[in-house]
Scaffold this motif. Structure first.
Motif, PDB file in Angstrom:
ATOM      1  N   TYR A  29      76.744 -85.788 -14.253  1.00 37.81           N
ATOM      2  CA  TYR A  29      77.272 -87.047 -14.780  1.00 37.81           C
ATOM      3  C   TYR A  29      78.579 -87.414 -14.093  1.00 37.81           C
ATOM      4  CZ  TYR A  29      73.873 -86.788 -18.614  1.00 37.81           C
ATOM      5  OH  TYR A  29      72.722 -86.753 -19.349  1.00 37.81           O
ATOM      6  N   ASP A  73      72.235 -93.341 -17.608  1.00 35.54           N
ATOM      7  CA  ASP A  73      71.213 -92.923 -18.559  1.00 35.54           C
ATOM      8  C   ASP A  73      71.110 -94.000 -19.626  1.00 35.54           C
ATOM      9  OD1 ASP A  73      70.439 -89.827 -20.301  1.00 35.54           O
ATOM     10  OD2 ASP A  73      69.249 -91.550 -19.789  1.00 35.54           O
ATOM     11  N   VAL A  82      78.014 -88.987 -28.816  1.00 32.59           N
ATOM     12  CA  VAL A  82      77.334 -87.842 -28.210  1.00 32.59           C
ATOM     13  C   VAL A  82      76.271 -88.317 -27.217  1.00 32.59           C
ATOM     14  CG1 VAL A  82      75.916 -85.812 -28.685  1.00 32.59           C
ATOM     15  CG2 VAL A  82      77.758 -86.457 -30.268  1.00 32.59           C
ATOM     16  N   CYS A  83      75.512 -89.320 -27.597  1.00 34.38           N
ATOM     17  CA  CYS A  83      74.506 -89.893 -26.716  1.00 34.38           C
ATOM     18  C   CYS A  83      74.214 -91.302 -27.182  1.00 34.38           C
ATOM     19  CB  CYS A  83      73.220 -89.053 -26.699  1.00 34.38           C
ATOM     20  SG  CYS A  83      72.447 -88.856 -28.322  1.00 34.38           S
ATOM     21  N   ARG A  84      73.630 -92.085 -26.294  1.00 33.54           N
ATOM     22  CA  ARG A  84      73.291 -93.463 -26.644  1.00 33.54           C
ATOM     23  C   ARG A  84      71.964 -93.841 -25.994  1.00 33.54           C
ATOM     24  NH1 ARG A  84      77.348 -97.681 -23.988  1.00 33.54           N
ATOM     25  NH2 ARG A  84      75.666 -99.081 -24.559  1.00 33.54           N
ATOM     26  N   PHE A  85      71.274 -94.796 -26.606  1.00 36.74           N
ATOM     27  CA  PHE A  85      69.991 -95.265 -26.115  1.00 36.74           C
ATOM     28  C   PHE A  85      70.052 -96.792 -26.042  1.00 36.74           C
ATOM     29  CE2 PHE A  85      69.443 -91.295 -28.303  1.00 36.74           C
ATOM     30  CZ  PHE A  85      68.605 -90.558 -27.482  1.00 36.74           C
ATOM     31  N   TYR A  91      83.458 -88.401 -23.361  1.00 34.38           N
ATOM     32  CA  TYR A  91      83.368 -87.827 -24.709  1.00 34.38           C
ATOM     33  C   TYR A  91      84.587 -86.964 -25.006  1.00 34.38           C
ATOM     34  CZ  TYR A  91      81.590 -85.078 -28.636  1.00 34.38           C
ATOM     35  OH  TYR A  91      81.434 -84.476 -29.871  1.00 34.38           O
ATOM     36  N   ASP A 106      71.246 -82.130 -18.956  1.00 31.54           N
ATOM     37  CA  ASP A 106      72.481 -82.820 -19.321  1.00 31.54           C
ATOM     38  C   ASP A 106      73.707 -82.165 -18.700  1.00 31.54           C
ATOM     39  OD1 ASP A 106      71.128 -84.684 -20.956  1.00 31.54           O
ATOM     40  OD2 ASP A 106      71.052 -83.236 -22.592  1.00 31.54           O
ATOM     41  N   ARG A 126      68.903 -92.424 -22.692  1.00 31.84           N
ATOM     42  CA  ARG A 126      68.890 -90.980 -22.827  1.00 31.84           C
ATOM     43  C   ARG A 126      69.051 -90.568 -24.260  1.00 31.84           C
ATOM     44  NH1 ARG A 126      74.736 -90.199 -20.239  1.00 31.84           N
ATOM     45  NH2 ARG A 126      75.919 -90.433 -22.126  1.00 31.84           N
ATOM     46  N   TRP A 140      73.858 -95.680 -30.994  1.00 29.68           N
ATOM     47  CA  TRP A 140      74.899 -94.697 -30.696  1.00 29.68           C
ATOM     48  C   TRP A 140      74.819 -93.561 -31.699  1.00 29.68           C
ATOM     49  CZ3 TRP A 140      80.257 -97.376 -29.509  1.00 29.68           C
ATOM     50  CH2 TRP A 140      80.085 -98.283 -28.458  1.00 29.68           C
TER      51      TRP A 140
END
Length: 224
Positions: A42, A221, A198-201, A80, A37, A224, A171
């Motif tokens: 990124y 991503d 913070v991260c998402r899928f 972020y 990461d 991710r 999220w």
């Protein structure tokens, strides 16, 4: 675009050079990355994607040609800006479905209602015939199924319930402090801050339909 606003050949050439430079920076960041990461990777990806988009637009406006690059919406979220060490988290999930087989849905909901008549009361607005209504009303059937089964179980068994999956996203957002009990229940999604994700899928058929194994620019991503 009017003739007066047409970009010059020199602008297109400059945009192409910017893509080449961004490619070099991206490769350099990948070769030097400190972990899976690494924010530098990124950032380099975002720069490359932006440069490719500019070049693609100028190329089309000037020569009516396009590039083979496909870049699904990786920039849907801003950078972020939340705490580096979050003390609390909010997990926001959206899953879309199509009622592909209404009769299968009605049958499954009716089976649940027959085994547990109380499960049909709220979905069918109560009454002595609540369980019977479930087998004839898609609205009531959905209420029974989503009241009886956890969302993850419905996701894994959606075909059994006559549903077809659409897009879905999850999220994970950082929070400074845990919310007070009941604090956000009246408007659960109003306080979702994209800058605290913070991260998402993401799961979507578009990733399979629009991208091939040999595409140069892949999503940042999307899972991710």
């Amino acid at each position: 675009m009017s003739d007066a606003a047409q970009p010059s050949a020199a602008e297109v050439r400059a945009a192409a050079e910017a893509v080449k430079a961004a490619l070099d920076r991206h490769l350099d960041a990948v070769e030097r990355r400190s972990g899976e990461d690494d924010p530098a990777v990124y950032a380099a990806f975002d720069e490359l994607a932006a440069a490719a988009e500019v070049y693609d637009e100028l190329l089309y406006d000037t020569y009516d040609e396009v590039t083979p690059f496909e870049i699904p919406g990786n920039d849907a979220l801003p950078a972020y800006a939340g705490p580096e060490e979050p003390s609390a988290l909010s997990v926001l999930i959206r899953r879309d479905y199509t009622v592909a087989e209404p009769q299968r849905l009605l049958h499954q909901a009716q089976r649940v209602a027959d085994l547990d008549p109380d499960a049909a009361d709220d979905a069918a607005a109560g009454g002595a015939d609540a369980a019977a209504v479930v087998g004839t009303s898609v609205h009531a059937a959905l209420g029974v199924l989503f009241g009886e089964f956890e969302p993850d179980e419905i996701a894994s068994r959606h075909k059994e319930f006559g549903l077809e999956e659409g897009d879905s996203t999850l999220w994970v957002a950082a929070a400074d402090d845990p919310a007070e009990p009941g604090e956000w229940l009246s408007a659960p999604f109003d306080q979702a801050d994209p800058q605290r994700v913070v991260c998402r899928f993401d799961v979507s058929a578009v990733f399979d339909e629009e991208l091939g194994d040999d595409d140069l620019l892949e999503p940042l991503d999307h899972e991710r």
